[in-house]
Write an enzyme that holds these catalytic residues in place. Structure first.
Site, short mmCIF file in Angstrom:
data_model
loop_
_atom_site.label_atom_id
_atom_site.label_comp_id
_atom_site.label_asym_id
_atom_site.label_seq_id
_atom_site.Cartn_x
_atom_site.Cartn_y
_atom_site.Cartn_z
N LYS A 41 0.80 -1.22 0.00
CA LYS A 41 0.00 0.00 0.00
C LYS A 41 0.84 1.28 0.00
O LYS A 41 0.50 2.26 -0.64
CB LYS A 41 -0.95 0.00 1.20
CG LYS A 41 -1.87 -1.23 1.31
CD LYS A 41 -2.80 -1.35 0.13
CE LYS A 41 -3.88 -2.40 0.34
NZ LYS A 41 -3.42 -3.78 0.36
N GLY A 99 -9.35 -4.96 6.62
CA GLY A 99 -9.43 -4.26 7.90
C GLY A 99 -8.33 -4.63 8.88
O GLY A 99 -8.26 -4.07 9.97
N ARG A 118 -7.18 -7.77 -8.82
CA ARG A 118 -7.90 -9.04 -8.98
C ARG A 118 -9.36 -8.74 -9.28
O ARG A 118 -9.77 -7.58 -9.27
CB ARG A 118 -7.83 -9.84 -7.67
CG ARG A 118 -8.28 -9.03 -6.47
CD ARG A 118 -8.43 -9.82 -5.20
NE ARG A 118 -8.54 -8.98 -4.03
CZ ARG A 118 -9.63 -8.34 -3.64
NH1 ARG A 118 -10.73 -8.42 -4.37
NH2 ARG A 118 -9.65 -7.60 -2.54
#
Length: 448
Positions: free
Chosen positions: A116, A165, A292
């Site tokens: 990320k 999460g 994806r």
């Protein structure tokens, strides 16, 4: 075109891929764990191979066993679905070494966008708007605290390898930052074996908007509109819809163009999703890219008329996209509800068990993606999602009415599900009026 594809997944997405392959005249190989011996995907595929015990690490995450099954059955390609190995760059590299096509982007792109903090940096350099935060990853709490003070509180602490999460915490001030950072980092190490973290300014009450893109090996990239995924519990999506009622046409076009620019910046091939946060002022920021197929891809298929799984397979086989941007016209409104075997009253605790009786509705504009059936035993080893209910109609109000009618007809006996909870959300005044943010559930329900 491929003659045979192995599906390295289970559940409804494995069934979805098998159906697409059947329509394309491609033979399929299913892999299954011992817990999934009677699973629908293992029954529907042309061939099925047991790859290990129920634990994902010994079956659906075991790269060597999956590749051995691929080679033994002479399958030319692997479709990873979502979850499991779908965003694992090491697995893609292993496929390349074994001369097996991976139905998805390259290992390099997955690595770059899967990390990320690396993805943020790449998007900044491509001129894609990102939430203010760290450009480089952070590893220790002292360095992170200094960066947080520069960015400004509240701060979202995130794991670079995170997802679902995990490895995420919100810090309101320097006083609670150290504890939150250490907790998030420990969670990241436990879940992803990675202590790399990054920081973003926390955007209060945002909407979660994502844009579906397709890219081929010839540099063509198209976007197929946006999905609003703001209804979430614990950072996990529950209801998704397309288009979003929160953005006007000018923002829609700008967001789509930005998503295409982001995909082209990394030379993206296959289906992918650019995820944005939309703040109250209407400004949007890049959040992450999913490399994806998404759980919620059916809503885009309904409004665009494009079969995303077939396009993935075509792209991996070296064919150009079957559509150009000018061909894509978004029509109507689609909504998806994820039906999970879980108890909303007990903090969404998973509820595995045996389905004693099930009735699934049908009708015009109704689609059910599932792999469960009467007598099916839901194992405790995997994700709790057992079904996706998707509806399509001329506009949002009609789609909401259709979803209410459809959910009211679903019968699932023997296990606890979130079916009634989903139905209740659809009847909330704020949902009907489109007043939703990612805080909708904690604001409307006392779940703790």
């Amino acid at each position: 075109m491929f003659q045979k594809i192995l599906i390295a997944n289970r559940g409804e997405i494995a069934v979805r891929i098998i159906r697409a392959c059947r329509e394309m005249g491609i033979k399929t190989v299913a892999v299954y764990s011992e817990a999934d011996r009677e699973a629908l995907h293992a029954q529907l595929a042309d061939e099925a191979i047991c790859i290990g015990p129920a634990a994902p690490q010994e079956s659906y995450l075991n790269m060597e066993r999956i590749l051995s099954a691929t080679i033994a059955t002479k399958a030319e390609a692997i479709h990873p679905g979502f979850g499991f190995l779908s965003e694992n760059s090491k697995f893609v590299e292993m496929c390349e070494k074994c001369n097996v096509a991976f139905i998805g982007p390259s290992a390099e792109v997955i690595h770059k966008m899967g990390n990320k903090s690396e993805a943020r940096k790449t998007m900044m350099e491509a001129g894609v708007p990102v939430v203010p935060g760290t450009k480089e990853p952070v590893y220790n709490v002292e360095e992170a605290l200094e960066a947080a003070k520069e960015i400004g509180f509240p701060i979202m602490i995130k794991a670079s390898s995170g997802g679902g999460g995990k490895g995420m915490r919100i810090s309101e001030s320097p006083e609670d930052f150290v504890e939150n950072f250490n907790t998030a980092q420990r969670e990241s190490v436990n879940a992803f074996a990675d202590d790399t973290m990054y920081l973003e300014r926390y955007v209060r009450e945002p909407r979660h908007i994502e844009v579906q893109i397709l890219g081929d090996k010839f540099g063509n990239v198209v976007q197929l509109g946006e999905r609003d995924c703001s209804i979430q519990r614990r950072h996990q999506k529950m209801i998704e819809e397309s288009p979003s009622c929160a953005i006007d046409q000018a923002t829609r076009e700008k967001m789509g163009e930005t998503a295409v620019r982001a995909a082209k910046a990394v030379g993206y091939e296959s289906a992918g999703t650019i995820e944005f946060l939309l703040d109250k002022s209407g400004e949007f920021f890049f959040m992450e890219m999913n490399t994806r197929i998404q759980v919620e891809h059916p809503v885009t298929e309904f409004v665009s008329g494009v079969d995303l799984v077939k396009e993935q397979i075509r792209i991996a086989a070296g064919l150009p996209l079957s559509v150009e941007q000018k061909d894509i016209v978004m029509r109507g409104h689609a909504i998806e509800c994820r039906i999970n075997a879980e108890d909303p009253s007990r903090n969404f605790m998973p509820c595995p068990g045996t389905i004693e009786n099930i009735h699934l509705p049908g009708g015009n504009g109704v689609r059910i993606d599932t792999a469960v059936f009467n007598g099916y035993q839901i194992p405790p080893n995997y994700d709790s999602m057992i079904m996706k209910v998707i509806v399509y109609d001329k506009d949002r109000a009609s789609a909401i009415a259709k979803m209410r009618s459809t959910l009211g007809e679903v019968v699932i006996e023997g296990v606890q599900t979130n079916l009634d909870f989903q139905y209740d959300i659809l009847n909330q005044k704020d949902f009907i009026e489109g007043n939703v943010t990612t805080d909708f559930i904690p604001e409307h329900y006392n779940m703790e």
